[in-house]
Design an enzyme around this catalytic site. Sequence first.
Site, PDB file in Angstrom:
ATOM      1  N   CYS A 238      -5.345  11.923  12.965  1.00  0.00           N
ATOM      2  CA  CYS A 238      -6.120  10.672  12.896  1.00  0.00           C
ATOM      3  C   CYS A 238      -5.982  10.008  14.264  1.00  0.00           C
ATOM      4  O   CYS A 238      -5.362  10.542  15.181  1.00  0.00           O
ATOM      5  CB  CYS A 238      -5.601   9.784  11.771  1.00  0.00           C
ATOM      6  SG  CYS A 238      -4.020   9.069  12.130  1.00  0.00           S
TER       7      CYS A 238
ATOM      8  N   ASP B  50       4.317   0.230  12.141  1.00  0.00           N
ATOM      9  CA  ASP B  50       3.118  -0.406  11.565  1.00  0.00           C
ATOM     10  C   ASP B  50       2.969  -1.865  11.979  1.00  0.00           C
ATOM     11  O   ASP B  50       1.966  -2.491  11.645  1.00  0.00           O
ATOM     12  CB  ASP B  50       3.154  -0.325  10.038  1.00  0.00           C
ATOM     13  CG  ASP B  50       3.000   1.104   9.562  1.00  0.00           C
ATOM     14  OD1 ASP B  50       3.230   1.362   8.370  1.00  0.00           O
ATOM     15  OD2 ASP B  50       2.679   1.981  10.397  1.00  0.00           O
TER      16      ASP B  50
ATOM     17  N   VAL C 262       7.348   6.490  17.427  1.00  0.00           N
ATOM     18  CA  VAL C 262       7.091   7.266  16.203  1.00  0.00           C
ATOM     19  C   VAL C 262       5.835   8.112  16.327  1.00  0.00           C
ATOM     20  O   VAL C 262       5.836   9.312  16.030  1.00  0.00           O
ATOM     21  CB  VAL C 262       6.998   6.336  14.975  1.00  0.00           C
ATOM     22  CG1 VAL C 262       6.619   7.124  13.725  1.00  0.00           C
ATOM     23  CG2 VAL C 262       8.302   5.576  14.783  1.00  0.00           C
TER      24      VAL C 262
ATOM     25  N   ARG D  14      -5.141  10.511   4.427  1.00  0.00           N
ATOM     26  CA  ARG D  14      -4.148  11.557   4.636  1.00  0.00           C
ATOM     27  C   ARG D  14      -3.079  11.575   3.544  1.00  0.00           C
ATOM     28  O   ARG D  14      -2.511  12.603   3.220  1.00  0.00           O
ATOM     29  CB  ARG D  14      -3.469  11.365   5.983  1.00  0.00           C
ATOM     30  CG  ARG D  14      -4.386  11.239   7.157  1.00  0.00           C
ATOM     31  CD  ARG D  14      -3.586  11.165   8.409  1.00  0.00           C
ATOM     32  NE  ARG D  14      -2.815  12.379   8.563  1.00  0.00           N
ATOM     33  CZ  ARG D  14      -1.574  12.532   8.145  1.00  0.00           C
ATOM     34  NH1 ARG D  14      -0.967  11.541   7.526  1.00  0.00           N
ATOM     35  NH2 ARG D  14      -0.940  13.664   8.303  1.00  0.00           N
TER      36      ARG D  14
ATOM     37  N   ARG E 274      -8.749  -0.612   4.413  1.00  0.00           N
ATOM     38  CA  ARG E 274      -7.878   0.417   3.841  1.00  0.00           C
ATOM     39  C   ARG E 274      -6.506  -0.159   3.528  1.00  0.00           C
ATOM     40  O   ARG E 274      -5.810   0.318   2.641  1.00  0.00           O
ATOM     41  CB  ARG E 274      -7.711   1.577   4.833  1.00  0.00           C
ATOM     42  CG  ARG E 274      -8.956   2.375   5.057  1.00  0.00           C
ATOM     43  CD  ARG E 274      -8.667   3.602   5.863  1.00  0.00           C
ATOM     44  NE  ARG E 274      -7.498   4.298   5.321  1.00  0.00           N
ATOM     45  CZ  ARG E 274      -6.882   5.293   5.950  1.00  0.00           C
ATOM     46  NH1 ARG E 274      -7.300   5.683   7.130  1.00  0.00           N
ATOM     47  NH2 ARG E 274      -5.852   5.890   5.413  1.00  0.00           N
TER      48      ARG E 274
ATOM     49  N   LYS F  84       0.851  -1.210   0.000  1.00  0.00           N
ATOM     50  CA  LYS F  84       0.000   0.000   0.000  1.00  0.00           C
ATOM     51  C   LYS F  84       0.877   1.247   0.000  1.00  0.00           C
ATOM     52  O   LYS F  84       0.670   2.167  -0.789  1.00  0.00           O
ATOM     53  CB  LYS F  84      -0.882   0.007   1.240  1.00  0.00           C
ATOM     54  CG  LYS F  84      -1.570   1.330   1.528  1.00  0.00           C
ATOM     55  CD  LYS F  84      -2.500   1.272   2.717  1.00  0.00           C
ATOM     56  CE  LYS F  84      -1.805   1.430   4.025  1.00  0.00           C
ATOM     57  NZ  LYS F  84      -1.450   2.815   4.393  1.00  0.00           N
ATOM     58  N   ASN F  85       1.904   1.249   0.854  1.00  0.00           N
ATOM     59  CA  ASN F  85       2.692   2.470   1.052  1.00  0.00           C
ATOM     60  C   ASN F  85       3.735   2.708  -0.030  1.00  0.00           C
ATOM     61  O   ASN F  85       4.461   3.687   0.012  1.00  0.00           O
ATOM     62  CB  ASN F  85       3.310   2.484   2.453  1.00  0.00           C
ATOM     63  CG  ASN F  85       2.223   2.623   3.520  1.00  0.00           C
ATOM     64  OD1 ASN F  85       1.068   2.911   3.192  1.00  0.00           O
ATOM     65  ND2 ASN F  85       2.573   2.377   4.760  1.00  0.00           N
TER      66      ASN F  85
ATOM     67  N   ARG G 289      -0.255  14.022  13.286  1.00  0.00           N
ATOM     68  CA  ARG G 289       0.142  13.822  11.886  1.00  0.00           C
ATOM     69  C   ARG G 289       0.338  15.147  11.130  1.00  0.00           C
ATOM     70  O   ARG G 289      -0.272  15.392  10.102  1.00  0.00           O
ATOM     71  CB  ARG G 289      -0.862  12.943  11.152  1.00  0.00           C
ATOM     72  CG  ARG G 289      -1.311  11.692  11.842  1.00  0.00           C
ATOM     73  CD  ARG G 289      -0.248  10.601  11.957  1.00  0.00           C
ATOM     74  NE  ARG G 289       0.228  10.081  10.709  1.00  0.00           N
ATOM     75  CZ  ARG G 289      -0.365   9.114  10.012  1.00  0.00           C
ATOM     76  NH1 ARG G 289      -1.492   8.594  10.441  1.00  0.00           N
ATOM     77  NH2 ARG G 289       0.176   8.659   8.894  1.00  0.00           N
TER      78      ARG G 289
HETATM   79  C1  EPZ Z   1       3.913   6.823   6.633  1.00  0.00           C
HETATM   80  O1  EPZ Z   1       3.071   7.788   7.221  1.00  0.00           O
HETATM   81  C2  EPZ Z   1       3.042   5.595   6.414  1.00  0.00           C
HETATM   82  N1  EPZ Z   1       1.966   5.927   5.486  1.00  0.00           N
HETATM   83  C3  EPZ Z   1       2.470   5.134   7.757  1.00  0.00           C
HETATM   84  O2  EPZ Z   1       1.730   3.953   7.518  1.00  0.00           O
HETATM   85  C4  EPZ Z   1       3.633   4.803   8.697  1.00  0.00           C
HETATM   86  O3  EPZ Z   1       3.116   4.446   9.960  1.00  0.00           O
HETATM   87  C5  EPZ Z   1       4.547   6.030   8.836  1.00  0.00           C
HETATM   88  O4  EPZ Z   1       4.978   6.473   7.532  1.00  0.00           O
HETATM   89  C6  EPZ Z   1       5.787   5.725   9.663  1.00  0.00           C
HETATM   90  O5  EPZ Z   1       6.477   4.655   9.077  1.00  0.00           O
HETATM   91  C7  EPZ Z   1       2.243   5.958   4.151  1.00  0.00           C
HETATM   92  O6  EPZ Z   1       3.361   5.752   3.730  1.00  0.00           O
HETATM   93  C8  EPZ Z   1       1.099   6.276   3.245  1.00  0.00           C
HETATM   94  P1  EPZ Z   1       5.674  10.106   8.962  1.00  0.00           P
HETATM   95  P2  EPZ Z   1       3.568   9.317   7.321  1.00  0.00           P
HETATM   96  O7  EPZ Z   1       5.566  11.401   8.251  1.00  0.00           O
HETATM   97  O8  EPZ Z   1       4.520   9.620   6.230  1.00  0.00           O
HETATM   98  C9  EPZ Z   1       6.089  13.372  12.306  1.00  0.00           C
HETATM   99  C10 EPZ Z   1      -0.044   2.482   7.790  1.00  0.00           C
HETATM  100  O9  EPZ Z   1      -0.475   1.920   8.795  1.00  0.00           O
HETATM  101  N2  EPZ Z   1       5.960  14.374  11.241  1.00  0.00           N
HETATM  102  O10 EPZ Z   1       6.828   9.205   8.663  1.00  0.00           O
HETATM  103  O11 EPZ Z   1       2.376  10.174   7.485  1.00  0.00           O
HETATM  104  C11 EPZ Z   1       4.807  12.612  12.554  1.00  0.00           C
HETATM  105  O12 EPZ Z   1       3.975  13.329  13.435  1.00  0.00           O
HETATM  106  C12 EPZ Z   1       0.325   3.942   7.848  1.00  0.00           C
HETATM  107  O13 EPZ Z   1       0.145   1.946   6.675  1.00  0.00           O
HETATM  108  C13 EPZ Z   1       6.086  15.721  11.546  1.00  0.00           C
HETATM  109  O14 EPZ Z   1       6.278  16.094  12.699  1.00  0.00           O
HETATM  110  O15 EPZ Z   1       4.364   9.284   8.702  1.00  0.00           O
HETATM  111  C14 EPZ Z   1       5.298  11.317  13.156  1.00  0.00           C
HETATM  112  O16 EPZ Z   1       5.500  11.489  14.551  1.00  0.00           O
HETATM  113  C15 EPZ Z   1       0.007   4.550   9.208  1.00  0.00           C
HETATM  114  N3  EPZ Z   1       5.967  16.654  10.553  1.00  0.00           N
HETATM  115  C16 EPZ Z   1       6.658  11.104  12.495  1.00  0.00           C
HETATM  116  O17 EPZ Z   1       7.011  12.363  11.903  1.00  0.00           O
HETATM  117  C17 EPZ Z   1       5.750  16.283   9.237  1.00  0.00           C
HETATM  118  O18 EPZ Z   1       5.683  17.173   8.360  1.00  0.00           O
HETATM  119  C18 EPZ Z   1       6.641  10.057  11.390  1.00  0.00           C
HETATM  120  O19 EPZ Z   1       5.564  10.369  10.526  1.00  0.00           O
HETATM  121  C19 EPZ Z   1       5.640  14.912   8.944  1.00  0.00           C
HETATM  122  C20 EPZ Z   1       5.755  13.967   9.954  1.00  0.00           C
END
Ligand code: EPZ
Length: 423
Positions: free
Chosen positions: A117, A306, A328, A93, A398, A22-23, A122
Amino acid sequence: MDKLLIEGGVALHGEVTISGAKNSALPILASSLLSDETMEIANVPHLHDVTTTIELLGRMGLSIVVDEKMNVEINSSGISSFFAPYELVKTMRSSILVLGPLLARYGVAEVSLPGGCAIGARPVNLHLQGLKAMGAEIKVEGGYIKAKAKRLRGAEINLDVVTVTGTENLLMAATLADGQTKIHNAAREPEVVDLANCLIKMGAIIEGAGTDTITIEGVSDLKGTSYQILPDRIETGTFLAAIAMTRGKAKLKKTNPDILDAILSKFKEAGCRIATGSDWVELDMSNGDLNAVNIRTAPYPGFPTDMQAQFTALNCVSNGTSFVTESVFENRFMHILELQRMGAILKLEGNTVIIEGKNRLTGAPLMATDLRASASLVLAALAADGTTEVERIYHIDRGYETIEEKLSKLGARIRRMPGRIKS
Ligand code: EPZ
């Protein structure tokens, strides 16, 4: 709303095929905006998030053909809108992933701010900071990100936090920017590498994907290509947990053990016998006893967040006390309350859950709250005595393709109950 009815206590056996990631699929579908030539994407998983992305791109005027095997043919030359509406973004998202490509290719984008969420706030501040560093003018008003740029220019970008979609948005934007971009503290996830490999096939000049520094030389345009999506490592890990928790033995095909190191080492630590080939993984826990394992989630190559909920469920039915720390996301423990309803003994202290293992769980009516939490409830139900009903399984749809069909193939007693149509 549909729900799943699960009779626990059956040891899973047999073979099942893993779907595309998916990702990986979500950013690669968005990358079609970067070229006006056709992209052919294979091994796309049939998931709700994928159909939402296809709907979003379709509304923007892209032509999209999906065949019965979920091979997607997509062409953005007919694009007529650069707008991602709240009604779609609020359900997914990762719609934010159209922002970088739209800015890079068309110089304009209006994308709804994705809300938070169940698992956390996020924010997308790092996406926006990076694009501003590349010369984009960005304002946020009325819940929308309104962005424009004559032509993005290469920049040195230092990400404060490792962000997967943040890295992906900036990587896509940089492929058509004027000059060189370096992304420091970049995410190293296999899905980021999969996106980079696809972009390179389209003609992008990218070095360092999979490391914490990615260097991109902007080019004037990108070509169409054909690409096969990477297997889903989280679906793989989830099914391995189901086999382990039911004390079964089964083989997962069309997957990739090379991107599962942190996950496989934890299953081995728990006492599982693991065999692997180039594109398969087999777990044998028949006549075995699981030992609880301590987990601390971290960006790749660390243990994936995840898979945290799934291992929390596994620890509930394993020997010993264990500690699972979520580093995370700030609220990825929604599954705890539901697991407690099944008799699990867990206590949350800050961002660590302490689990007293070796409990016989008993089936109960449960409610899913987010994608991976709902997966952990299905796993617990498979291992529990008696019957479990899991409601709100749109969360699980999803991220897992026909989960009940795949689990049934392994012998699970699970079926989908159509939700009552509201009178
Ligand atoms: C991706 O989400 C994945 N989704 C998530 O998978 C996964 O849990 C996550 O990465 C971590 O591996 C997709 O790839 C579509 P992040 P993402 O930005 O990119 C902070 C699933 O279950 N952050 O890596 O949204 C954030 O708050 C989903 O398949 C900021 O502070 O996650 C978090 O604490 C859930 N500012 C950390 O970084 C930003 O601008 C990691 O979030 C962006 C992120």
